[in-house]
Design a protein around this motif. Structure first.
Motif, PDB file in Angstrom:
ATOM      1  N   VAL A  41      24.452  41.308  36.368  1.00  0.00           N
ATOM      2  CA  VAL A  41      25.789  41.731  36.803  1.00  0.00           C
ATOM      3  C   VAL A  41      26.794  40.593  36.637  1.00  0.00           C
ATOM      4  CG1 VAL A  41      25.688  41.200  39.289  1.00  0.00           C
ATOM      5  CG2 VAL A  41      27.006  43.166  38.498  1.00  0.00           C
ATOM      6  N   ARG A  42      26.317  39.352  36.798  1.00  0.00           N
ATOM      7  CA  ARG A  42      27.199  38.186  36.576  1.00  0.00           C
ATOM      8  C   ARG A  42      27.616  38.104  35.091  1.00  0.00           C
ATOM      9  NH1 ARG A  42      26.936  33.499  39.962  1.00  0.00           N
ATOM     10  NH2 ARG A  42      26.156  34.019  42.024  1.00  0.00           N
ATOM     11  N   ASP A  43      26.650  38.293  34.205  1.00  0.00           N
ATOM     12  CA  ASP A  43      26.971  38.254  32.764  1.00  0.00           C
ATOM     13  C   ASP A  43      27.994  39.343  32.423  1.00  0.00           C
ATOM     14  OD1 ASP A  43      25.142  36.206  32.499  1.00  0.00           O
ATOM     15  OD2 ASP A  43      23.585  37.429  31.525  1.00  0.00           O
ATOM     16  N   TRP A  44      27.739  40.530  32.982  1.00  0.00           N
ATOM     17  CA  TRP A  44      28.646  41.664  32.757  1.00  0.00           C
ATOM     18  C   TRP A  44      30.041  41.327  33.269  1.00  0.00           C
ATOM     19  CZ3 TRP A  44      31.607  44.451  36.135  1.00  0.00           C
ATOM     20  CH2 TRP A  44      32.150  45.647  35.666  1.00  0.00           C
ATOM     21  N   PHE A  45      30.110  40.776  34.479  1.00  0.00           N
ATOM     22  CA  PHE A  45      31.389  40.434  35.114  1.00  0.00           C
ATOM     23  C   PHE A  45      32.149  39.415  34.257  1.00  0.00           C
ATOM     24  CE2 PHE A  45      33.545  37.531  38.243  1.00  0.00           C
ATOM     25  CZ  PHE A  45      34.568  38.385  38.587  1.00  0.00           C
ATOM     26  N   ARG A  46      31.431  38.402  33.776  1.00  0.00           N
ATOM     27  CA  ARG A  46      32.075  37.382  32.937  1.00  0.00           C
ATOM     28  C   ARG A  46      32.645  38.019  31.661  1.00  0.00           C
ATOM     29  NH1 ARG A  46      30.849  31.683  31.698  1.00  0.00           N
ATOM     30  NH2 ARG A  46      29.009  31.768  33.019  1.00  0.00           N
ATOM     31  N   ASP A  47      31.834  38.890  31.029  1.00  0.00           N
ATOM     32  CA  ASP A  47      32.286  39.552  29.793  1.00  0.00           C
ATOM     33  C   ASP A  47      33.551  40.376  30.029  1.00  0.00           C
ATOM     34  OD1 ASP A  47      30.167  38.467  28.477  1.00  0.00           O
ATOM     35  OD2 ASP A  47      28.956  40.312  28.430  1.00  0.00           O
ATOM     36  N   GLN A  48      33.541  41.138  31.145  1.00  0.00           N
ATOM     37  CA  GLN A  48      34.697  42.007  31.431  1.00  0.00           C
ATOM     38  C   GLN A  48      35.965  41.189  31.657  1.00  0.00           C
ATOM     39  OE1 GLN A  48      34.529  45.442  31.309  1.00  0.00           O
ATOM     40  NE2 GLN A  48      32.453  45.035  30.599  1.00  0.00           N
ATOM     41  N   CYS A  49      35.810  40.085  32.377  1.00  0.00           N
ATOM     42  CA  CYS A  49      36.980  39.240  32.673  1.00  0.00           C
ATOM     43  C   CYS A  49      37.485  38.559  31.409  1.00  0.00           C
ATOM     44  CB  CYS A  49      36.632  38.209  33.751  1.00  0.00           C
ATOM     45  SG  CYS A  49      36.309  38.962  35.353  1.00  0.00           S
ATOM     46  N   GLU A  50      36.550  38.087  30.591  1.00  0.00           N
ATOM     47  CA  GLU A  50      36.971  37.421  29.356  1.00  0.00           C
ATOM     48  C   GLU A  50      37.642  38.413  28.409  1.00  0.00           C
ATOM     49  OE1 GLU A  50      33.952  33.578  29.417  1.00  0.00           O
ATOM     50  OE2 GLU A  50      33.510  35.236  28.023  1.00  0.00           O
ATOM     51  N   ALA A  51      37.166  39.649  28.432  1.00  0.00           N
ATOM     52  CA  ALA A  51      37.784  40.675  27.579  1.00  0.00           C
ATOM     53  C   ALA A  51      39.234  40.935  27.993  1.00  0.00           C
ATOM     54  CB  ALA A  51      36.973  41.973  27.659  1.00  0.00           C
ATOM     55  N   LEU A  52      39.565  40.623  29.251  1.00  0.00           N
ATOM     56  CA  LEU A  52      40.938  40.792  29.728  1.00  0.00           C
ATOM     57  C   LEU A  52      41.781  39.541  29.507  1.00  0.00           C
ATOM     58  CD1 LEU A  52      40.202  42.653  33.099  1.00  0.00           C
ATOM     59  CD2 LEU A  52      41.193  43.644  31.034  1.00  0.00           C
ATOM     60  N   GLY A  53      41.178  38.550  28.878  1.00  0.00           N
ATOM     61  CA  GLY A  53      41.919  37.322  28.592  1.00  0.00           C
ATOM     62  C   GLY A  53      41.835  36.276  29.691  1.00  0.00           C
ATOM     63  N   CYS A  54      40.941  36.497  30.663  1.00  0.00           N
ATOM     64  CA  CYS A  54      40.787  35.522  31.749  1.00  0.00           C
ATOM     65  C   CYS A  54      39.862  34.388  31.318  1.00  0.00           C
ATOM     66  CB  CYS A  54      40.166  36.187  32.980  1.00  0.00           C
ATOM     67  SG  CYS A  54      41.133  37.523  33.656  1.00  0.00           S
ATOM     68  N   THR A  55      40.037  33.231  31.949  1.00  0.00           N
ATOM     69  CA  THR A  55      39.052  32.161  31.787  1.00  0.00           C
ATOM     70  C   THR A  55      38.146  32.216  33.014  1.00  0.00           C
ATOM     71  OG1 THR A  55      40.602  30.636  32.837  1.00  0.00           O
ATOM     72  CG2 THR A  55      40.524  30.632  30.433  1.00  0.00           C
ATOM     73  N   VAL A  56      36.834  32.059  32.788  1.00  0.00           N
ATOM     74  CA  VAL A  56      35.888  32.172  33.894  1.00  0.00           C
ATOM     75  C   VAL A  56      35.243  30.814  34.136  1.00  0.00           C
ATOM     76  CG1 VAL A  56      33.824  33.340  34.767  1.00  0.00           C
ATOM     77  CG2 VAL A  56      35.454  34.588  33.326  1.00  0.00           C
ATOM     78  N   ASP A  57      35.413  30.313  35.343  1.00  0.00           N
ATOM     79  CA  ASP A  57      34.842  29.032  35.714  1.00  0.00           C
ATOM     80  C   ASP A  57      33.780  29.271  36.793  1.00  0.00           C
ATOM     81  OD1 ASP A  57      34.822  26.166  35.535  1.00  0.00           O
ATOM     82  OD2 ASP A  57      35.708  26.141  37.549  1.00  0.00           O
ATOM     83  N   VAL A  58      32.746  28.429  36.782  1.00  0.00           N
ATOM     84  CA  VAL A  58      31.673  28.569  37.767  1.00  0.00           C
ATOM     85  C   VAL A  58      31.501  27.233  38.477  1.00  0.00           C
ATOM     86  CG1 VAL A  58      29.230  29.177  38.113  1.00  0.00           C
ATOM     87  CG2 VAL A  58      30.532  30.249  36.253  1.00  0.00           C
ATOM     88  N   ASP A  59      31.339  27.271  39.803  1.00  0.00           N
ATOM     89  CA  ASP A  59      31.166  26.011  40.522  1.00  0.00           C
ATOM     90  C   ASP A  59      29.685  25.714  40.755  1.00  0.00           C
ATOM     91  OD1 ASP A  59      30.342  27.334  42.796  1.00  0.00           O
ATOM     92  OD2 ASP A  59      32.219  27.051  43.901  1.00  0.00           O
ATOM     93  N   THR A  60      29.420  24.623  41.478  1.00  0.00           N
ATOM     94  CA  THR A  60      28.035  24.140  41.585  1.00  0.00           C
ATOM     95  C   THR A  60      27.135  24.981  42.488  1.00  0.00           C
ATOM     96  OG1 THR A  60      28.944  22.589  43.218  1.00  0.00           O
ATOM     97  CG2 THR A  60      28.478  21.726  41.005  1.00  0.00           C
ATOM     98  N   VAL A  61      27.698  25.962  43.204  1.00  0.00           N
ATOM     99  CA  VAL A  61      26.832  26.910  43.912  1.00  0.00           C
ATOM    100  C   VAL A  61      26.891  28.300  43.284  1.00  0.00           C
ATOM    101  CG1 VAL A  61      26.691  25.751  46.161  1.00  0.00           C
ATOM    102  CG2 VAL A  61      28.609  27.300  45.697  1.00  0.00           C
ATOM    103  N   GLY A  62      27.461  28.378  42.073  1.00  0.00           N
ATOM    104  CA  GLY A  62      27.451  29.645  41.349  1.00  0.00           C
ATOM    105  C   GLY A  62      28.609  30.569  41.679  1.00  0.00           C
ATOM    106  N   ASN A  63      29.547  30.142  42.531  1.00  0.00           N
ATOM    107  CA  ASN A  63      30.744  30.973  42.756  1.00  0.00           C
ATOM    108  C   ASN A  63      31.484  31.104  41.429  1.00  0.00           C
ATOM    109  OD1 ASN A  63      30.358  31.178  45.596  1.00  0.00           O
ATOM    110  ND2 ASN A  63      31.335  29.178  45.900  1.00  0.00           N
ATOM    111  N   MET A  64      31.908  32.329  41.079  1.00  0.00           N
ATOM    112  CA  MET A  64      32.572  32.573  39.792  1.00  0.00           C
ATOM    113  C   MET A  64      34.059  32.845  40.025  1.00  0.00           C
ATOM    114  SD  MET A  64      29.700  35.083  38.101  1.00  0.00           S
ATOM    115  CE  MET A  64      30.386  35.058  36.437  1.00  0.00           C
ATOM    116  N   PHE A  65      34.907  32.170  39.242  1.00  0.00           N
ATOM    117  CA  PHE A  65      36.363  32.285  39.394  1.00  0.00           C
ATOM    118  C   PHE A  65      36.973  32.711  38.062  1.00  0.00           C
ATOM    119  CE2 PHE A  65      34.788  28.950  42.204  1.00  0.00           C
ATOM    120  CZ  PHE A  65      35.326  29.295  43.431  1.00  0.00           C
TER     121      PHE A  65
END
Ligand code: ZN
Length: 412
Positions: A41-65
């Motif tokens: 679901v994380r991979d899917w979420f990253r793909d969907q956000c990137e498809a909208l032109g967002c940049t996806v950053d991940v922190d050291t505990v895995g929080n995705m922004f």
């Protein structure tokens, strides 16, 4: 401001699509933190956000922004956040609704070519549920400085796998130090997980805070004796004492407008024909205010003393003070809900959420929608397409209004 409308059908389809990640045969979802389905679901979420032109950053505990650019690249973003993990017997809405509604907000803004003053940021907080790695709300807790990185890394699941091993195994330890991702405010949409909105036909809960909670272990010593040869007036029955205290605590909770629950109890060396001599039980006390919880605690302590004297020991093991969300964020949600025409009710959350910890470091509030029969953490957890749609619309209008107001207020 344009009248932007979210697409309720698209949101619903997305909810159903993601329910496949960890789907169980009874219609529920089992997506434990940092497991295989969580990675999917994380991979899917990253793909969907990137498809909208967002940049996806991940922190050291895995929080995705996932960051959606705004007119002013230097302004702090407005965050929309919740979680993608579930309980082992989870449903399709708890947590993920808040993330997918945020995705729908982004999709709506993109379709309209709408540019906000501030950037927006969609957040997936790691391990909200605490089901695989205790405690709950771990990712948002590290972000807010409640826990530190070594504490998170050292959490262990029932198979002996640490949080550190699990996050590295699925490749979701990012480089950004946890807590270093700033935002100006956060809004979280969530199902209520209780029956109040449904009972009162309210479509939107304007969440003003989270109630105070305290946990206790109560130990009661009696005297083991024969069930047949010990007269009733000569017994020292620890279980009968426990029963009296449980009922008295519930009566006290009702009288002060709080809650008292015993969910665990054990009798040492239990036997059918022996009067129980030693009983331990859990006690969970809650109230909307810290003062109210102080009163309830004092009453329970007094009634325990009265019932058992020094044969009972009431030990506090966890304390979570009442949370009061940011007045400006609450007001923004109230105005957005009024604009939508939805029936509303102010509500204090009975459950913990990522917003509890986030509210310590940024202005925060929540929006609730009803869920069927108040059920959650259950495969039967349900909300309708329309309910989700109204919630997402109020989320969109709250975020747009707050982005604009806070930006102009701060830069005047
Ligand atoms: Zn949740």
């Amino acid at each position: 401001m344009q009248n932007l409308m979210i697409d309720g059908d698209r949101l619903w389809q997305t909810i159903m699509e993601t329910a496949a990640f960890g789907a169980t045969t009874d219609g529920g979802v089992r997506r434990l933190t940092l497991g295989r389905e969580d990675k999917q679901v994380r991979d899917w979420f990253r793909d969907q956000c990137e498809a909208l032109g967002c940049t996806v950053d991940v922190d050291t505990v895995g929080n995705m922004f996932a960051r959606r650019a705004g007119r002013d690249a230097d302004a702090l973003p407005i965050a929309i956040g919740s979680h993608l993990d579930t309980q082992p017997t989870g449903g399709k809405f708890d947590g993920i609704l808040g993330v997918l509604a945020g995705l729908e907000v982004f999709r709506t803004l993109n379709a309209a070519g709408y540019e906000t003053e501030r950037p927006l940021m969609l957040v997936n907080w790691t391990n909200e549920e605490g089901a695989r790695f205790a405690p709950a709300m771990l990712g948002s807790g590290v972000h807010a400085g409640v826990f530190d990185q070594p504490f998170a890394d050292s959490r262990v699941d029932v198979d002996g796998i640490t949080f550190a091993q699990a996050i590295d195994a699925i490749g979701y330890r990012g480089a950004t130090p946890a807590g270093k991702t700033g935002f100006a405010a956060m809004f979280e949409l969530h199902i209520e997980q209780g029956p109040v909105l449904e009972r009162e036909n309210a479509e939107i809960g304007i969440v003003t805070g989270v109630q105070a909670m305290r946990w206790y272990d109560l130990t009661i010593c009696g005297r083991e004796a024969h069930a047949g040869s010990t007269p009733m007036d000569m017994r020292c029955d620890a279980l009968a004492d426990a029963a009296s205290i449980i009922l008295a605590a519930q009566a006290a909770a009702r009288s002060v407008g709080g809650m008292a629950t015993t969910g665990q109890m054990s009798i040492s060396s239990a036997s059918r024909n022996v009067i129980p001599g030693h009983v331990t039980l859990s006690l969970d006390l809650r109230h909307q205010s810290d003062d109210g919880l102080d009163r309830l605690e004092a009453e329970v302590s007094e009634l325990t003393e009265k019932q058992c004297g020094d044969r009972a020991q009431l030990q506090a093991i966890w304390n979570s003070p009442a949370v009061y969300f940011d007045p400006q964020c609450i007001e923004t949600v109230r105005a957005a809900a009024a604009k939508s025409g939805a029936a509303t009710r102010e509500i204090v959350s009975g459950a913990g959420h990522d917003s509890v910890y986030v509210s310590r470091v940024a202005p925060t509030s929540m929006i609730f929608i009803p869920c069927k029969d108040g059920l959650s953490h259950n495969p039967a957890e349900a909300a309708t397409k329309e309910q989700c749609s109204i919630g997402a619309q109020v989320l969109l209008d709250s975020v747009l209004a707050y982005s604009s107001l806070s930006y102009h207020r701060l830069t005047i």
